[in-house]
Design an enzyme around this catalytic site. Sequence first.
Site, PDB file in Angstrom:
ATOM      1  CG  ASP A 140       3.910   1.884   7.749  1.00 42.99           C
ATOM      2  OD1 ASP A 140       3.354   1.093   6.856  1.00 42.99           O
ATOM      3  OD2 ASP A 140       3.842   2.125   8.715  1.00 42.99           O
TER       4      ASP A 140
ATOM      5  CG  ASP B  62      -3.024   2.956   2.481  1.00 39.62           C
ATOM      6  OD1 ASP B  62      -3.880   2.390   1.732  1.00 39.62           O
ATOM      7  OD2 ASP B  62      -3.097   3.169   3.619  1.00 39.62           O
TER       8      ASP B  62
END
Length: 342
Positions: A83, A105
């Site tokens: 994540d 990200d």
Amino acid sequence: MPLIPMRTLLDHAAENNYGVAALNVNNMEQIQAILEAAQETDSPVIIQASRGAREYTNDNYLRHLMLAAAELNPKIPIVMHQDHGNSPATCLSAVENGFTSVMMDGSLSEDGKTPNNYEQNVKVTKEVVAAAHARGISVEGEIGCLGGIEDGHGAGLSEEQAKEHLTDPAQAEQFVADTGVDALAVAIGTSHGAYKFAKKPTGDVLRMDVIEKIHKRLPNCHIVMHGSSSLPQELREIINEFGGDLKPAYGVPVEEIQRGIKYGVRKINVDTDSRLAMTGAIRKIFVQKPSEFDPRKYLGPARDAMKEVCKARMIAFGQAGWAGKVPTTTCKQMVDFYMKKK
């Protein structure tokens, strides 16, 4: 059943119109809670670890815990997901440690806090896609910026500031074309952490219409909702009843997530709800049984409390009942899939 790539699960979810809760973990009890919930609801699962979780747990411990989960639950399809990877190096280290899916990200710079420009986001995301797909590993990207901070990652945007960093649907379409990501996290006004909205969110702060516009442009793209814990008031009340001091706040209503699932949302990140459930259970034990010192006597109830949250989300998102029907594609088999797409 071996750990499976996320693309396989999200493709199946899209074909059958359900969403999948992506649940964060930091320790053994959280992994156990998720798998117990999955067994009781017959659900496939995405178990994810942030950079902070990997540092706290240590990759070797985490990898073996996940392998144990797969061994002990052979009928449950399990995705192991990184994540909020902040750099290609972070994502590739996850691949080396057995993760079957990673998130690059690039919406933020490598510091995990400063909003990035589009070109740099594409550059780092494309680099990860090339390296990961060569090994059959799924990749999630992000366009737009969420509010709040989680595990030290996030721009720390307020509710008002988050409105200024929503995902642009046209740019989202271009980003998917430019990078080849398997899933796309979008910014719709949500935030990380325990304080998402000051009042029950309406359409002016929780922009579900952005998801609908993106889905219209990218009907085959797997959309990801981050910061999607619902912050049940009863969990906050338990914490405060037994010595906590959580201020009032509102999360993302489950019915809004269900609306999103109708428009291409396939992965829904849930972390804070699990933390609230575990913390409330532990605080209750400490207050009601102040002489207790055996960790099993408070971590066990904490695990049970998290399991109930996981079960509720699995049922609400529609993933319950699908575990035995998800294809058992391996990462090795996915290499051929990606090679044919080139």
